[in-house]
Each structure stands twice: as C-alpha cells, then as structure tokens.
Design an enzyme around this catalytic site. Structure first.
Site, mmCIF file in Angstrom:
data_model
loop_
_atom_site.group_PDB
_atom_site.id
_atom_site.type_symbol
_atom_site.label_atom_id
_atom_site.label_comp_id
_atom_site.label_asym_id
_atom_site.label_seq_id
_atom_site.Cartn_x
_atom_site.Cartn_y
_atom_site.Cartn_z
ATOM 1 N N HIS A 17 -9.629 128.990 -73.298
ATOM 2 C CA HIS A 17 -9.889 127.805 -73.906
ATOM 3 C C HIS A 17 -8.279 127.488 -74.681
ATOM 4 O O HIS A 17 -7.952 126.492 -74.749
ATOM 5 C CB HIS A 17 -10.887 127.798 -74.941
ATOM 6 N N ASP A 59 -13.035 121.393 -67.156
ATOM 7 C CA ASP A 59 -13.765 122.462 -67.014
ATOM 8 C C ASP A 59 -13.016 123.675 -66.192
ATOM 9 O O ASP A 59 -11.971 123.528 -65.594
ATOM 10 C CB ASP A 59 -14.861 122.032 -65.864
ATOM 11 N N LEU A 68 -0.393 105.799 -76.807
ATOM 12 C CA LEU A 68 -1.556 106.177 -76.436
ATOM 13 C C LEU A 68 -2.731 106.264 -77.219
ATOM 14 O O LEU A 68 -2.575 106.980 -78.335
ATOM 15 C CB LEU A 68 -1.380 107.577 -75.551
#
Ligand code: FPP
Length: 250
Positions: free
Chosen positions: A39, A22, A133
C-alpha cells in the site's frame, strides 16, 4: 482516432480517467513483505499517475482507495490503511496545491475516525481554489451506495414538495450522484489482472471504455499508463449508434 497532416495518428486523451488500484497486497507478498508495504508503494504510483494525468491534459482522475467492502479485511490491515491515508493527506497537500490539483473525497466518510475526517476536510479546503486536475479519491465508497444516496435526495425533494415523483428522471439523478460536476468517466482502468468493476462508479461508468492491466498497482507507471491511453485511443466509442454512423460524424 484521426490522422494528423504528418500522417501520424493523433492520440485522443480521455477527459476523465477512473482507476481501481489493485495488486498492492500481492506485490508485497511476492517479496515476502507485509501487505502494508504494498500500500505504501502504491502511494508512489498515485503520485506518478497524478503527474501523468496533469502532463497529458486529463481533466479528472478518480481513484478507488477504499471500498465499502474493504472493512471486511483483517482489522490490522484496515487500521494501517487508515493511518496511511492520514499521513498521505498531510504530506501531499502542499504538492497538490503547488500543482494546482483540486482534491475531493467521495464516499461515506462519516464512518472514518474523526482525525481522518478532519484531514480530508482540511485537504479539500486547501485545494478548493485549484483549477487544474480534479483529483477524486473514493473512500468508503460503493457504486450502489452512491445510487442509493442520490435516490434518498430525490425522495426528500418529493417529500418537501419541491418536485413530483414523475420528475425523477435520469437527468435529475445524474445531478445528485457523486462527481456530477465532472465529465462522465471515459476510461476505467483496473490493475492487478482481475477483470471486474467491484462496485466502483456503476452509474458514472455506463459508457466508459474498460482497460484491464496485469501490472500490479505499485508497478504502474509511464509504460502502463501509455498502454492504457493508446488502447483508449484506438477504440471507437459508439454510444448506441452504429459504427458507420460514428465514422460519418467523425
Ligand atoms: C488494492 O490492492 C488496494 C487498496 C485497497 C488500497 C489502495 C490504497 C493506496 C494505493 C494508498 C493510498 C491512496 C490514496 C489515494 C491516499 P489489494 O490490497 O487488494 O491488492 P491484492 O489484490 O494484491 O491483495
């Protein structure tokens, strides 16, 4: 938390980290720039946190990229985010392969335009054999949606006569939830100063440690990551037991 022979405290690393990224919009607005600039800057932090997780030995990282509620944003911002996702998927997939990272997207992707759905499927297929991962991106995802889709699957099993209603228990639903193949979320991080879960992984975070950071997502890097891991490491995870019981069993 434990002491090593040298007397230094050993850091325990979470196996599965989830992040609510956020603060992109506020980061851009603070510089008088359009929200999409935030963004785009957020993508840099995604790259950084993937690297940090790989280097720290984290098994799985789940990122909240677009919630089922994010469609309510201004049309232009949604369109720019979709374009950004398409670009990022095309641009980053080679890097993911090179670093042995397996990408999976969770959420109802049928709502996305065909080109984005295609890019998602291609990126998942190209990294499917990676064994390092596990990187999960939640897109058009909601925790309540996830629970509802698991219940629908269970209902279908009953309808087909594969199991009884009584057989629907937590273990069965767990197996039907997104990310069921991964360890449960150990640490949920939210950046940007708000302290809420916003319909993210409601089921999977039942026993997660929560860490809220004031850092805006585009500024999230080594220091903020280290702070979150340090905080996680200092917590005593009790899973319903008493502190004394947990200390005894180590
Ligand atoms: C929340 O910040 C962020 C988003 C809704 C988008 C997150 C997307 C990225 C970081 C880009 C790409 C990521 C991947 C994994 C492909 P906000 O806009 O709500 O910020 P604000 O609270 O300051 O308004």
């Amino acid at each position: 938390m434990s002491e090593s022979l040298s007397g230094q405290r050993e850091i325990s690393v979470p196996r599965h980290i989830a992040i609510i990224m956020d603060g992109n919009g506020r980061w851009a607005e603070a510089q008088g720039k359009p929200r999409v600039v935030g963004h785009r800057a957020g993508v840099r932090s995604v790259r950084e946190v993937v690297r940090l997780c790989r280097e720290s030995g984290v098994d799985a990282l789940t990122l909240f990229a677009f919630s089922s509620e994010n469609w309510r944003r201004p049309e232009r911002e949604v369109a720019l985010l979709m374009r950004l996702f398409i670009t990022v998927l095309r641009r980053e997939v080679k890097m993911l392969q090179k670093n042995n990272v397996r990408l999976k997207v969770i959420g109802d992707i049928t709502m996305f335009e065909p080109k984005l759905q295609q890019r998602i499927q291609e990126a998942e297929a190209r990294t499917a054999d990676c064994t390092g991962l596990a990187l999960n991106v939640a897109a058009n995802y909601g925790g309540r949606w996830d629970i509802a889709q698991a219940c629908r699957q269970a209902a279908r099993k009953v309808q087909r006569g594969d199991c009884s209603v009584a057989a629907i228990d937590e273990a069965m639903l767990q197996g039907l939830m997104s990310l069921s193949e991964l360890p449960e979320v150990d640490l949920l991080i939210r950046t940007g100063g708000e302290q809420r879960i916003s319909n993210f992984l409601l089921w999977q975070c039942a026993y997660s440690e929560l860490f809220f950071s004031d850092v805006l997502w585009p500024d999230f890097g080594d220091d903020a990551f280290a702070e979150a891991i340090e905080a996680f490491s200092s917590r005593q995870r009790r899973f319903g037991q008493t502190g004394a019981q947990v200390s005894q069993t180590g």
